[in-house]
Design an enzyme around this catalytic site. Structure first.
Site, PDB file in Angstrom:
ATOM      1  N   HIS A 205       0.795  -1.225   0.000  1.00 48.44           N
ATOM      2  CA  HIS A 205       0.000   0.000   0.000  1.00 48.44           C
ATOM      3  C   HIS A 205       0.825   1.271   0.000  1.00 48.44           C
ATOM      4  CE1 HIS A 205      -3.295  -2.805   0.758  1.00 48.44           C
ATOM      5  NE2 HIS A 205      -3.936  -1.933   0.022  1.00 48.44           N
ATOM      6  N   ARG A 311     -10.666   3.063  -2.761  1.00 47.92           N
ATOM      7  CA  ARG A 311     -10.063   2.572  -1.510  1.00 47.92           C
ATOM      8  C   ARG A 311     -10.337   3.623  -0.434  1.00 47.92           C
ATOM      9  NH1 ARG A 311      -5.827   0.446  -5.177  1.00 47.92           N
ATOM     10  NH2 ARG A 311      -5.531  -1.751  -4.688  1.00 47.92           N
ATOM     11  N   ARG A 347     -15.516   0.882  -1.757  1.00 50.80           N
ATOM     12  CA  ARG A 347     -15.230  -0.239  -0.856  1.00 50.80           C
ATOM     13  C   ARG A 347     -15.235   0.296   0.569  1.00 50.80           C
ATOM     14  NH1 ARG A 347      -9.606  -3.294  -1.392  1.00 50.80           N
ATOM     15  NH2 ARG A 347      -8.773  -1.377  -0.505  1.00 50.80           N
ATOM     16  N   GLU A 446     -11.147 -11.949  -2.268  1.00 48.73           N
ATOM     17  CA  GLU A 446      -9.694 -11.878  -2.108  1.00 48.73           C
ATOM     18  C   GLU A 446      -9.192 -12.872  -1.071  1.00 48.73           C
ATOM     19  OE1 GLU A 446      -8.807  -7.745  -1.298  1.00 48.73           O
ATOM     20  OE2 GLU A 446     -10.489  -7.548   0.051  1.00 48.73           O
ATOM     21  N   ASN A 469      -4.520  -8.916  -5.668  1.00 45.58           N
ATOM     22  CA  ASN A 469      -3.345  -8.671  -4.817  1.00 45.58           C
ATOM     23  C   ASN A 469      -3.419  -9.562  -3.572  1.00 45.58           C
ATOM     24  OD1 ASN A 469      -2.944  -6.583  -6.620  1.00 45.58           O
ATOM     25  ND2 ASN A 469      -3.717  -5.005  -5.260  1.00 45.58           N
ATOM     26  N   ASP A 470      -4.585  -9.546  -2.939  1.00 50.74           N
ATOM     27  CA  ASP A 470      -4.735 -10.359  -1.734  1.00 50.74           C
ATOM     28  C   ASP A 470      -5.054 -11.814  -2.064  1.00 50.74           C
ATOM     29  OD1 ASP A 470      -4.159  -8.796   0.565  1.00 50.74           O
ATOM     30  OD2 ASP A 470      -5.928  -7.591   0.116  1.00 50.74           O
ATOM     31  N   ARG A 480       2.357 -10.182   0.366  1.00 52.27           N
ATOM     32  CA  ARG A 480       2.403  -9.332  -0.832  1.00 52.27           C
ATOM     33  C   ARG A 480       3.433  -8.221  -0.721  1.00 52.27           C
ATOM     34  NH1 ARG A 480      -3.441  -6.318  -0.761  1.00 52.27           N
ATOM     35  NH2 ARG A 480      -2.451  -4.616  -1.872  1.00 52.27           N
ATOM     36  N   CYS A 517     -10.011  -6.048  -9.650  1.00 52.89           N
ATOM     37  CA  CYS A 517      -9.479  -4.718  -9.315  1.00 52.89           C
ATOM     38  C   CYS A 517      -8.080  -4.802  -8.722  1.00 52.89           C
ATOM     39  CB  CYS A 517     -10.423  -3.960  -8.388  1.00 52.89           C
ATOM     40  SG  CYS A 517     -10.705  -4.775  -6.824  1.00 52.89           S
TER      41      CYS A 517
HETATM   42  C1  PEP Z   1      -6.598  -6.502  -3.883  1.00 48.56           C
HETATM   43  O1  PEP Z   1      -6.374  -7.107  -2.834  1.00 48.56           O
HETATM   44  O2  PEP Z   1      -6.333  -6.949  -5.013  1.00 48.56           O
HETATM   45  C2  PEP Z   1      -7.214  -5.164  -3.833  1.00 48.56           C
HETATM   46  C3  PEP Z   1      -7.617  -4.550  -4.923  1.00 48.56           C
HETATM   47  O3  PEP Z   1      -7.311  -4.571  -2.616  1.00 48.56           O
HETATM   48  P1  PEP Z   1      -6.049  -3.880  -1.900  1.00 48.56           P
HETATM   49  O4  PEP Z   1      -4.902  -3.889  -2.859  1.00 48.56           O
HETATM   50  O5  PEP Z   1      -6.471  -2.507  -1.527  1.00 48.56           O
HETATM   51  O6  PEP Z   1      -5.841  -4.769  -0.722  1.00 48.56           O
HETATM   52 MG    MG Z   2      -7.186  -6.411  -0.982  1.00 42.76          MG
END
Ligand code: PEP
Ligand code: MG
Length: 594
Positions: A205, A311, A347, A446, A469-470, A480, A517
């Site tokens: 992040h 976000r 979200r 996720e 991502n998660d 990650r 996403c």
């Molecule tokens: C993800 O996990 O892919 C996502 C879009 O949420 P974030 O990256 O904010 O955890």
């Molecule tokens: Mg996520």
């Protein structure tokens, strides 16, 4: 000195130049055990008269010390960087001496609060009022007031938190072992020309926030970046992922296009800067991921078909008190206005994991990524979740609200989230507020448990949004934010693709749309596989909208479906890549991107 190039990884595009400012990561907010939020939960209210007087004295002294520090900073920055930059700190010094801040803070102490608690609360409340004002000047002052609150809290706690900006106001390239997202969120783009990190990961992040602020960031520089470089002139190239120490003139030249949001293919409409609408194969829509009003405006200019992910937690990060309903409603309205009728998916707060928030977590978790984050936190703090849901419902009054829950693992969480939405609507209506007339309620997929249970979730939601991502992190048990696991943690892992296929099949049965996403949506090869599996919305950073639109325009539906089906027979990530490379050869942007 000799020019030296330090190779790293791209984190946030763009280039910058300045003196390197080394930040000691142990005192920059990464160590959350010292956060004001944690301390507030642990300190009993002060009652006895002597203690009240002691707290009053501490508060007055800390405010004056902060004001004196800010006066000095204002003088130094005016001399070196000009009056505009100096004025930032002058305004902050005025806040630290403002009876409008001091009097309510002292009143709070007399009512039993500690000095820390009092300034924390008053600064947050006053900042919230400023943030709700229509005039942009006052809204911007809200961030200054929060800065002052943090500075006073640091004085009270005896923390020698280093300034994240050069004391003389010259633009700096901030360098550290790692920075947490709230620290990055607190950087001033006018004073920070770039961020260079020893560690970090592109999907972490900190990098996501830097992209939101438009601050170039290079990560993964390793031991070549160290405190010994403090004060040296550097040029940072966040697009190429490198830092040049003692750069020559060529290194300092502005890059021509790499951080532009304009589509590269000459498809931009000169009238309003927005790409003309193009129907894409397989009915795919290209949306944007945003974390601020500015990014929403950027998404609109880039011609996004909508926003697939707001976000919202990025609005909350770095705060010691959650923003109130007025501030939230105002921000959400501005995001909706920026998109001018195009769909926007908000979200709910996804705090926790690598996005800690000072106002929420009193307890330290040994494993935050597997802890109380996302919807788990929201359901344990119903006042926070329901305030947010009510702010969203009111922001979209008379129109459509799309809202989704993060980090869902079970059907129970979906039902509890929906119930919270119902309570928020009831509360708004009971207070006579107008709310959205149509609500579309979705969940992020996720967590592997949610993917496997997609057939049970689908009938109870309006849409799915896959957070790769998660999903990758939890499927492969690979952090990650750990660059050492980058090879393992890829969306091309067959296990990840099988989960995505499971979600798409369940969604198709119940006629629910599926989006992606995660950052992988911006990779043309991954996007082709997702599209072939049945994903119809790709939500990417605003800067990636034009390129992914160009790539998707070349998708041949039969081919991507066949390739996607074949990847499900693969047993290794290499095999997936080979199948994709072979099958998608000839689709111009894909073969170019590898
Ligand atoms: C993800 O996990 O892919 C996502 C879009 O949420 P974030 O990256 O904010 O955890
Ligand atoms: Mg996520």
């Amino acid at each position: 000195m000799a020019r030296t190039v330090l190779p790293g990884q791209p984190g946030s595009p763009g280039s910058g130049f300045g003196r390197l400012l080394w930040i000691d990561a142990t005192s920059n907010g990464v160590d959350h055990s010292s956060s004001a939020g944690a301390r507030l939960h642990g300190v009993p209210a002060v009652g006895a008269q002597a203690e009240v007087e002691h707290e009053e004295r501490r508060l007055r002294e800390a405010l004056e010390a902060a004001a004196v520090q800010l006066d000095a900073l204002a003088r130094a920055t005016t001399d070196r960087a000009g009056p505009d930059i100096g004025a930032i700190f002058e305004a902050q010094a005025i806040f630290a001496r403002d009876p409008g801040i001091i009097d309510p803070a002292l009143a709070a102490v007399r009512a039993g609060a500690t000095a820390d608690e009092a300034i924390d609360r008053v600064a947050a409340e006053q900042a919230e009022i400023l943030a709700g004002v229509e005039d942009a000047y006052f809204r911007e002052r809200a961030a200054d007031l929060r800065d002052v609150g943090r500075r006073v809290l640091d004085r009270l706690a005896g923390r020698t938190r280093p300034d994240l900006h050069h004391p003389d106001g010259t633009p700096a390239v901030v360098a550290a072992d790692d920075l947490d997202p709230s620290t990055v969120a607190g950087l001033r783009p006018e004073l920070v020309t770039g961020v260079a990190l020893v560690a970090g990961a592109p999907n972490g992040h900190a990098a996501i926030v830097a992209r939101a602020l438009g601050i170039p960031l290079v990560l993964g520089l390793g031991g070549a970046l160290h405190v010994g470089l403090d004060g040296r002139l550097v040029a940072i190239d966040g697009s190429a992922g490198r830092l040049v120490v003692d750069p020559d003139t060529a290194d300092r030249a502005e890059p021509a296009t790499d951080d532009s949001v304009a589509p590269k293919g000459g498809t931009q409409d000169p009238a309003d800067g927005r790409a003309p609408h193009r129907e894409l194969p397989l009915g795919i829509r290209i949306e944007a991921n945003v974390g601020s009003v500015a990014e929403a405006e950027q998404a609109a200019r880039a011609g996004a078909d909508g926003i697939g992910l707001v976000r919202t937690e990025l609005i909350f990060l770095g705060r010691t008190v959650a923003p109130g309903i007025n501030e939230q409603r105002a921000v959400y309205r501005r995001i909706l206005a920026a998109m001018d009728g195009r769909p926007v998916v908000f979200r709910t707060l996804d705090i926790g994991g690598d996005k800690p928030a000072g106002f929420e977590t009193g307890e330290l978790e040994s494993n935050p990524a597997l802890g109380v984050r996302g919807v788990r936190l929201g359901l344990r703090k119903p006042e926070v979740l329901e305030t947010q849901l009510r702010a969203l419902l009111e922001a979209a009054a008379g129109g459509e609200l799309r809202v989704m829950l993060p980090m869902v693992a079970t059907l129970d969480e979906v039902r509890a989230g929906r119930a919270a939405l119902g309570r928020a609507a009831d509360a708004a209506l009971a207070a006579g507020a107008a709310i959205a007339t149509e609500v579309r309620f979705g969940v992020m997929i996720e967590v592997p448990a949610a993917a496997l249970m997609a057939d049970a979730l689908a009938p109870e939601v309006d849409f799915f949004s896959i957070g790769t991502n998660d999903l990758v992190q939890y499927t492969l048990a690979a952090d990650r934010t750990n660059p050492a696991l980058a090879e393992l943690a890829t969306p091309f892992q067959p296990a990840v693709l099988r989960l995505i296929a499971t979600v798409c099949r369940a969604a198709a049965v119940h006629e629910r749309p599926v989006g992606v996403c995660g950052e992988a949506a911006a990779d043309p090869t991954a996007a082709a596989i997702f599209a072939g599996l049945g994903v119809t919305e790709l939500s990417v950073g605003p800067r990636a909208v034009a390129a992914i639109r160009d790539a998707v325009a070349c998708f041949d539906p039969e081919t991507v479906r066949a390739v996607a089906a074949e990847t499900l027979t693969a047993t290794t990530s290499d095999e997936v890549r080979q199948i994709a490379a072979r099958g998608l050869e000839g689709m111009a942007p894909i073969s170019a991107s590898g």
